[in-house]
Design an enzyme around this catalytic site. Structure first.
Site, PDB file in Angstrom:
ATOM      1  N   CYS A 102       0.823  -1.210   0.000  1.00 37.70           N
ATOM      2  CA  CYS A 102       0.000   0.000   0.000  1.00 37.70           C
ATOM      3  C   CYS A 102       0.860   1.265   0.000  1.00 37.70           C
ATOM      4  CB  CYS A 102      -0.988  -0.046   1.161  1.00 37.70           C
ATOM      5  SG  CYS A 102      -2.390   1.083   0.944  1.00 37.70           S
ATOM      6  N   HIS A 136      -3.868  -5.214  -0.092  1.00 39.99           N
ATOM      7  CA  HIS A 136      -3.510  -5.776   1.219  1.00 39.99           C
ATOM      8  C   HIS A 136      -3.564  -7.300   1.196  1.00 39.99           C
ATOM      9  CE1 HIS A 136      -3.448  -2.107   3.769  1.00 39.99           C
ATOM     10  NE2 HIS A 136      -4.132  -1.636   2.736  1.00 39.99           N
ATOM     11  N   GLU A 194      -2.701  -9.274   3.483  1.00 40.14           N
ATOM     12  CA  GLU A 194      -3.115  -9.788   4.789  1.00 40.14           C
ATOM     13  C   GLU A 194      -4.623  -9.692   4.984  1.00 40.14           C
ATOM     14  OE1 GLU A 194      -3.486  -5.535   5.485  1.00 40.14           O
ATOM     15  OE2 GLU A 194      -2.097  -6.769   4.337  1.00 40.14           O
TER      16      GLU A 194
END
Length: 364
Positions: A246, A331, A333
């Site tokens: 990001c 992202h 995760e």
């Protein structure tokens, strides 16, 4: 209690307040996720923003102890169509209203969030104020038009001091620009020996920690407001394997002489399709960013585009052609969202192991 949202273009929405009764000013953005409001409200990348959720009913599974992405929420306000006062979930400990009161965050419900979203999509993100009905609307609009939004969001949310998250595996220095806990969780799951450092840590200080790899985290705001991080990345590049997520992706691009630009309304949600150019595979990803890497600026760099967004064609991934370094705009995760891209953490660790082998071969 009736409260209102006033936008800098003069639009006014009147609804029911919840949470704190304080007034607040921020950049009004929208998120299209259907679930994951707890992770959204605690994501440091929303620092200083008033977040609108397009999904109509929010709060129905309450607030629990496990799903936070930071300890102290950094959002300025929260806007929903309908807020649930009686959540139903075995993990629920607080209602949204109770939590927002405890954290002094103002919320607004009962407005037409579809109309608000259409305004943002048409005109771009706007400054807005959440306030009571007894203010002078004209004065607030003039205040908003002259208001300069803060540029020190990363400084606000980054850790102030280094700290370890010990493990027996590869040592990863995690540069915290506004880290979501999900990133640290994925590295810990892989037994990494993680040292989290502040955003303004120098390259020399990082290298003194003897890292096997370096990770650049997500974070809020304009990457050009963090010049010290850009300089650090320039000095690190080529010395240690690097993975950016990001804001880390944008800072990496700037350090490699590319350019970034502000998007009209950004990508915020957990349903963004991204294509891996080499394999042709598409992943549904979680995203939260208002800036993007300008693709035309990559022509003068040693960077290669690896991923693109299928909705608008923007750059979603980069790889350095000379050094072990890659980044993604989304992202992996998740937290919240799909885990389609979770394997990127394994790719990072594989890159570290490959770099170690090549180092042994060169020195042997």
């Amino acid at each position: 209690m009736k409260r209102q949202l006033i936008l800098e273009d003069g639009t006014v929405f009147v609804g029911e307040g919840f949470g704190s009764t304080d007034s607040t000013i921020g950049e009004v953005v929208f998120n299209t996720g259907m679930t994951g409001y707890q992770e959204i409200l605690s994501d440091p990348s929303y620092c200083g923003q008033i977040v609108t959720l397009t999904y109509p009913l929010v709060g129905n599974y309450g607030i629990n102890r496990d799903d936070f992405e930071s300890i102290i929420p950094a959002i300025s306000g929260f806007i929903v169509k309908e807020v649930c006062d009686v959540p139903s979930n075995f993990r629920s400990q607080f209602t949204l209203d109770e939590y927002f009161k405890a954290k002094n965050i103002p919320g607004l419900s009962g407005i037409d969030t579809r109309k608000l979203t259409r305004i943002i999509r048409q005109y771009g993100t706007l400054k807005g104020a959440l306030c009571s009905l007894d203010v002078d609307v004209f004065e607030v609009i003039q205040l908003l038009k002259g208001e300069e939004l803060p540029t020190n969001q990363v400084q606000q949310v980054s850790t102030k001091d280094p700290y370890p998250s010990p493990g027996r595996g590869d040592r990863v220095v995690l540069v915290d620009f506004g880290m979501k806990h999900g990133i640290l969780r994925e590295l810990t799951k892989r037994k990494c020996d993680v040292i989290v450092v502040p955003y303004n840590t120098t390259a020399k200080e990082i290298l003194q920690l003897n890292p096997d790899g370096i990770m650049l985290t997500n974070g809020p705001g304009d990457p050009k407001d963090v010049p010290e991080a850009i300089e650090m990345i320039k000095e690190i590049l080529g010395k240690v394997p690097l993975f950016g997520i990001c804001l880390g992706h944008q800072l990496f691009a700037l350090a490699c002489s590319a350019n970034t630009e502000k998007m009209k309304f950004g990508h915020r949600g957990s349903n963004h399709p991204v294509k891996h150019l080499q394999s042709g595979k598409v992943a549904i990803t979680a995203q939260n960013h208002g800036y993007t890497v300008e693709e035309s600026s990559l022509l003068k760099t040693r960077l290669e585009v690896t991923h693109v967004a299928l909705n608008d064609g923007t750059v979603e991934g980069l790889r350095h052609l000379d050094f072990p370094a890659f980044t993604v705009q989304y992202h992996p995760e998740a937290s919240p969202g799909p885990e389609d891209a979770n394997g990127l953490f394994d790719e990072f660790l594989s890159m570290i192991e490959q770099s170690k082998k090549e180092g042994v071969a060169r020195n042997g």
